[in-house]
Design an enzyme around this catalytic site. Structure first.
Site, PDB file in Angstrom:
ATOM      1  CE  LYS A 124     -53.935  58.973 -11.352  1.00 23.63           C
ATOM      2  NZ  LYS A 124     -55.247  57.268 -12.095  1.00 23.63           N
ATOM      3  NE  ARG A 162     -60.971  51.573  -8.134  1.00 24.00           N
ATOM      4  CZ  ARG A 162     -60.351  53.036  -9.137  1.00 24.00           C
ATOM      5  NH1 ARG A 162     -59.891  53.466  -8.311  1.00 24.00           N
ATOM      6  NH2 ARG A 162     -61.143  52.860 -10.622  1.00 24.00           N
TER       7      ARG A 162
HETATM    8  P1  AP5 Z   1     -59.909  59.695 -11.866  1.00 26.03           P
HETATM    9  O1  AP5 Z   1     -61.233  59.088 -10.873  1.00 26.03           O
HETATM   10  O2  AP5 Z   1     -59.292  60.207 -11.759  1.00 26.03           O
HETATM   11  O3  AP5 Z   1     -59.700  57.709 -12.398  1.00 26.03           O
HETATM   12  P2  AP5 Z   1     -58.657  57.132 -13.212  1.00 26.03           P
HETATM   13  O4  AP5 Z   1     -57.416  57.886 -13.508  1.00 26.03           O
HETATM   14  O5  AP5 Z   1     -58.950  56.153 -14.026  1.00 26.03           O
HETATM   15  O6  AP5 Z   1     -57.657  56.909 -11.927  1.00 26.03           O
HETATM   16  P3  AP5 Z   1     -58.601  56.091 -10.837  1.00 26.03           P
HETATM   17  O7  AP5 Z   1     -59.150  56.285 -10.365  1.00 26.03           O
HETATM   18  O8  AP5 Z   1     -59.250  54.411 -11.359  1.00 26.03           O
HETATM   19  O9  AP5 Z   1     -57.127  54.615 -10.383  1.00 26.03           O
HETATM   20  P4  AP5 Z   1     -55.744  55.236  -9.068  1.00 26.03           P
HETATM   21  O10 AP5 Z   1     -54.641  55.640  -9.475  1.00 26.03           O
HETATM   22  O11 AP5 Z   1     -56.667  56.341  -7.998  1.00 26.03           O
HETATM   23  O12 AP5 Z   1     -55.996  53.961  -8.340  1.00 26.03           O
HETATM   24  P5  AP5 Z   1     -56.113  53.498  -6.371  1.00 26.03           P
HETATM   25  O13 AP5 Z   1     -55.603  53.952  -5.840  1.00 26.03           O
HETATM   26  O14 AP5 Z   1     -58.115  53.306  -6.549  1.00 26.03           O
HETATM   27  O15 AP5 Z   1     -60.824  59.618 -13.050  1.00 26.03           O
HETATM   28  C1  AP5 Z   1     -61.974  58.962 -13.551  1.00 26.03           C
HETATM   29  C2  AP5 Z   1     -62.928  59.397 -14.742  1.00 26.03           C
HETATM   30  O16 AP5 Z   1     -62.964  61.394 -14.242  1.00 26.03           O
HETATM   31  C3  AP5 Z   1     -62.076  59.924 -16.150  1.00 26.03           C
HETATM   32  O17 AP5 Z   1     -62.241  58.577 -16.110  1.00 26.03           O
HETATM   33  C4  AP5 Z   1     -63.300  61.216 -16.358  1.00 26.03           C
HETATM   34  O18 AP5 Z   1     -64.166  61.294 -16.986  1.00 26.03           O
HETATM   35  C5  AP5 Z   1     -63.370  61.822 -15.130  1.00 26.03           C
HETATM   36  N1  AP5 Z   1     -61.508  63.102 -15.007  1.00 26.03           N
HETATM   37  C6  AP5 Z   1     -60.783  63.115 -13.896  1.00 26.03           C
HETATM   38  N2  AP5 Z   1     -60.446  63.733 -13.521  1.00 26.03           N
HETATM   39  C7  AP5 Z   1     -60.240  64.179 -15.493  1.00 26.03           C
HETATM   40  C8  AP5 Z   1     -59.466  65.259 -15.703  1.00 26.03           C
HETATM   41  N3  AP5 Z   1     -58.253  65.975 -15.065  1.00 26.03           N
HETATM   42  N4  AP5 Z   1     -60.028  65.518 -17.218  1.00 26.03           N
HETATM   43  C9  AP5 Z   1     -61.191  64.759 -17.583  1.00 26.03           C
HETATM   44  N5  AP5 Z   1     -61.802  63.866 -17.243  1.00 26.03           N
HETATM   45  C10 AP5 Z   1     -61.826  63.664 -15.591  1.00 26.03           C
HETATM   46  O19 AP5 Z   1     -56.141  51.531  -6.518  1.00 26.03           O
HETATM   47  C11 AP5 Z   1     -56.709  51.069  -7.419  1.00 26.03           C
HETATM   48  C12 AP5 Z   1     -57.629  49.534  -6.813  1.00 26.03           C
HETATM   49  O20 AP5 Z   1     -55.573  49.139  -6.578  1.00 26.03           O
HETATM   50  C13 AP5 Z   1     -57.906  49.997  -5.253  1.00 26.03           C
HETATM   51  O21 AP5 Z   1     -58.587  48.715  -5.585  1.00 26.03           O
HETATM   52  C14 AP5 Z   1     -56.282  49.581  -4.550  1.00 26.03           C
HETATM   53  O22 AP5 Z   1     -56.609  49.331  -3.144  1.00 26.03           O
HETATM   54  C15 AP5 Z   1     -55.523  48.889  -5.215  1.00 26.03           C
HETATM   55  N6  AP5 Z   1     -54.139  49.320  -4.949  1.00 26.03           N
HETATM   56  C16 AP5 Z   1     -53.498  50.686  -4.447  1.00 26.03           C
HETATM   57  N7  AP5 Z   1     -52.321  50.213  -4.650  1.00 26.03           N
HETATM   58  C17 AP5 Z   1     -51.658  49.040  -4.724  1.00 26.03           C
HETATM   59  C18 AP5 Z   1     -50.485  48.092  -4.855  1.00 26.03           C
HETATM   60  N8  AP5 Z   1     -49.329  49.114  -4.381  1.00 26.03           N
HETATM   61  N9  AP5 Z   1     -50.755  47.037  -4.749  1.00 26.03           N
HETATM   62  C19 AP5 Z   1     -51.975  46.460  -4.748  1.00 26.03           C
HETATM   63  N10 AP5 Z   1     -53.334  47.030  -5.398  1.00 26.03           N
HETATM   64  C20 AP5 Z   1     -52.956  47.901  -5.290  1.00 26.03           C
HETATM   65 MG    MG Z   2     -58.269  57.361  -8.231  1.00 21.84          MG
END
Ligand code: AP5
Ligand code: MG
Length: 211
Positions: free
Chosen positions: A16, A123
């Site tokens: 995302k 990551r």
């Molecule tokens: P948040 O920061 O939103 O974390 P998440 O939903 O767990 O999602 P991530 O940020 O871990 O993953 P992402 O989908 O963004 O992936 P990314 O692009 O980084 O939330 C964290 C915490 O905050 C929650 O647990 C909660 O406590 C709180 N919170 C946040 N919003 C909330 C809400 N609305 N309500 C309540 N609490 C809330 O990519 C991941 C990795 O994969 C990276 O290393 C990237 O380089 C790699 N990657 C990306 N795309 C590819 C691809 N196509 N191929 C290979 N690798 C890839």
């Molecule tokens: Mg994220």
């Protein structure tokens, strides 16, 4: 492109943040990441909850989103990354969208659970510009150093294997119903998130720019 609200849905590690940043850079829609906004707050109990993999209360997150979307750069639409994560948040967003007169499109970045673990534990983030790297899939040019800002990269407190497990369970229990909510109301599109980053971006762009 007409003014709209784009909701990027997907499991932790689905991509995302990576895709929201590209949409912001290339299509000019601001990325609103509740995860990044919460991490930037200097509040100990928020950091403790985030690090545990559980959700922050709806009231706190809704307040943040209300304030951020009231800023002028959101007038022509915006991309929500990590919001809504509960049905209460989704219902509030529908009220907001109606009041702003903006249509809402939800897009699920669909990734198999088996891929997520390496994405999350591998990551690394830049503490200055929040650039996203991955030691397996997107390594920086110099080991552990941000390509953009030249500073040491950091690992998020919730990217350890035990916390990843809690986050995936939280996602299934509290956020999967939001996907059903958008599906039921005919507003959900799905893209395959297990492809190259640029291919996923092209799939998303078609949906985002469609009138
Ligand atoms: P948040 O920061 O939103 O974390 P998440 O939903 O767990 O999602 P991530 O940020 O871990 O993953 P992402 O989908 O963004 O992936 P990314 O692009 O980084 O939330 C964290 C915490 O905050 C929650 O647990 C909660 O406590 C709180 N919170 C946040 N919003 C909330 C809400 N609305 N309500 C309540 N609490 C809330 O990519 C991941 C990795 O994969 C990276 O290393 C990237 O380089 C790699 N990657 C990306 N795309 C590819 C691809 N196509 N191929 C290979 N690798 C890839
Ligand atoms: Mg994220």
């Amino acid at each position: 492109m007409s003014s709209k609200i784009i909701v990027l849905m997907g499991a932790p590690g689905a991509g995302k943040g990576t895709q929201a940043r590209l949409i912001q850079e290339r299509l000019g829609l601001p990325q609103i990441s509740t995860g990044d906004m919460l991490r930037a707050l200097a509040t100990e109990d928020i950091h403790t909850t985030q690090a545990s993999g559980r959700l922050i209360s709806d009231a706190v997150v809704i307040d943040l989103v209300r304030q951020r979307t009231a800023v002028d750069d959101c007038l022509n639409g915006y991309v929500l990354d990590g919001f809504p994560r509960t049905i209460v948040q989704a219902e509030m967003l529908d009220q907001m969208a109606a009041a702003e007169g903006k249509p809402l499109k939800a897009i699920l970045i669909d990734v198999a659970a088996s891929v997520l673990e390496k994405r999350l534990t591998g990551r690394r983030n830049c503490p200055v510009g929040n650039e996203i790297f991955n030691i397996y899939f997107k390594p920086p040019r110099t080991d552990s150093i941000c390509d953009e800002h030249g500073v040491p990269l950091r690992q998020r407190a919730d990217d350890t294997i035990d916390k990843v497990q809690v986050r995936l369970e939280t996602y299934e229990k509290q956020t999967a119903p939001v996907i059903d909510y958008y599906k039921r109301t005919g507003r959900l599109e799905i893209v395959d998130g297990d492809q190259e980053t640029e291919t996923i971006y092209e799939d998303l762009k078609k949906i985002v720019t469609k009138e």
